[in-house]
Design a protein around this motif. Structure first.
Motif: not given
Ligand SMILES: NC(=O)C1=CN([C@@H]2O[C@H](COP(=O)(O)OP(=O)(O)OC[C@H]3O[C@@H](n4cnc5c(N)ncnc54)[C@H](O)[C@@H]3O)[C@@H](O)[C@H]2O)C=CC1
Ligand SMILES: O=C(O)[C@@H]1CCC=N1
Length: 277
Positions: A233-238, A240-242, A246-248
């Motif tokens: 829910r907090v991950t917008s396509p492309n 900041t969370t994404h 991805t780095a994690m």
């Protein structure tokens, strides 16, 4: 006349350290147990009992013999001191449950020390029990009477959530919930370090991060959704969370966390073996 129940007979606590204090605070805070029915003994530092007495209204036990009349005996000493404390308690036990907070100490070891005079309740609390927001895992031995079991669960619920488990799950739950606050704090430490690198002061970073953690836990509970769902829910396509997740993923964070939990559970098992004779 029926014998008075656990709640009416009161509690005898061995050890006046931080776990004893968390327990006393929890069970007296909302009136589950009258403080004057709680008696405490401590091996050293008599001023600790005076402190607990001033803060919560509990009293120092006149002698260990007072334990005989108590409805519940609580062993709140370090794991290495449990054997001695129980050997000293054994002559005064009259079949009331003996509840232990000691990490890694098995029911069988405690039963041996008390000559099987009482049922033993093994628990694994975590640090938030100090603010009545903890999780306590609890394993009962089969001798426990149904009413005593209910009363013990009621008292432990004053410290937060209670989860009943078979004793064989104690090492795993120690890793997850006992050490869990330590692991979450390690992640917060890393976030705090990163925040400092971004120019926040430590105080600012801590205020922001603690509320972010508390708020996330609150929303997970309120909405009843999984962490994966909330993350989605907090991950917008492309967005900041994404980018961050991805780095994690690339750094293998899930594997690191799995290895940490496995290492902690293995260590709990190793420590427990010390008490298996
Ligand atoms: N503090 C924590 O976050 C957690 C603690 N626990 C468990 O709770 C237990 C207690 O831990 P703390 O309260 O932190 O320990 P603590 O060291 O603060 O307190 C223990 C107290 O017991 C007293 N004591 C030792 N042997 C005694 C005896 N034979 N008779 C009378 N008093 C005696 C000591 O003098 C000390 O005051 C440990 O077994 C630990 O594994 C479990 C989960 C979390
Ligand atoms: O780190 C430990 O060994 C103890 C058990 C769970 C929390 N602290």
């Amino acid at each position: 006349m029926a014998e008075a129940g656990l709640m009416a007979r009161g509690i005898f606590i061995i050890g006046a350290g931080s776990m004893a204090e968390a327990f006393i605070r929890g069970v007296t805070a909302r009136g589950a147990m009258a403080p004057e029915r709680v008696a405490v003994v401590n091996r050293r530092r008599p001023e600790r009992i005076a402190e607990l007495s001033a803060r919560y209204g509990v009293r120092e036990a006149a002698s260990w013999a007072e334990m005989s009349a108590a409805g519940l005996v609580v062993v709140a000493v370090k794991p290495g001191d449990v054997g001695d404390a129980l050997a000293q308690a054994a002559p005064f036990l009259t079949g009331q449950p003996v509840l232990s907070f000691a990490a890694g100490v098995p029911i069988s070891y405690m039963q041996e020390k008390i000559g099987r005079r009482s049922p033993v309740v093994r628990t694994m609390p975590n640090i938030p029990v100090a603010v009545q927001a903890g999780v306590t895992a609890v394993a009962f031995d089969e001798q426990i009477r149904p009413q005593d079991r209910e009363d013990v669960l009621f008292l432990l619920r004053q410290l937060g959530e209670v989860v009943e488990l078979p004793e064989t799950r104690m090492d795993a739950v120690t890793a997850l919930c006992g050490s869990g606050p330590g692991f979450l704090c390690y992640i917060l430490e890393a976030m705090e370090d990163a925040a400092a690198d971004m120019g926040f002061t430590r105080d600012e970073a801590r205020r922001l991060l603690v509320q972010t953690l508390a708020g996330t836990a609150e929303v997970l509970r309120a909405w009843g959704i999984s962490p994966a769902e909330l993350r989605a829910r907090v991950t917008s396509p492309n967005g900041t969370t994404h980018a961050g997740v991805t780095a994690m993923e690339q750094a293998g964070l899930k594997h690191v966390v799995a290895a940490a939990l496995t290492a902690a559970a293995r260590r709990a098992e190793e420590l427990g073996r010390t008490y298996r004779g």
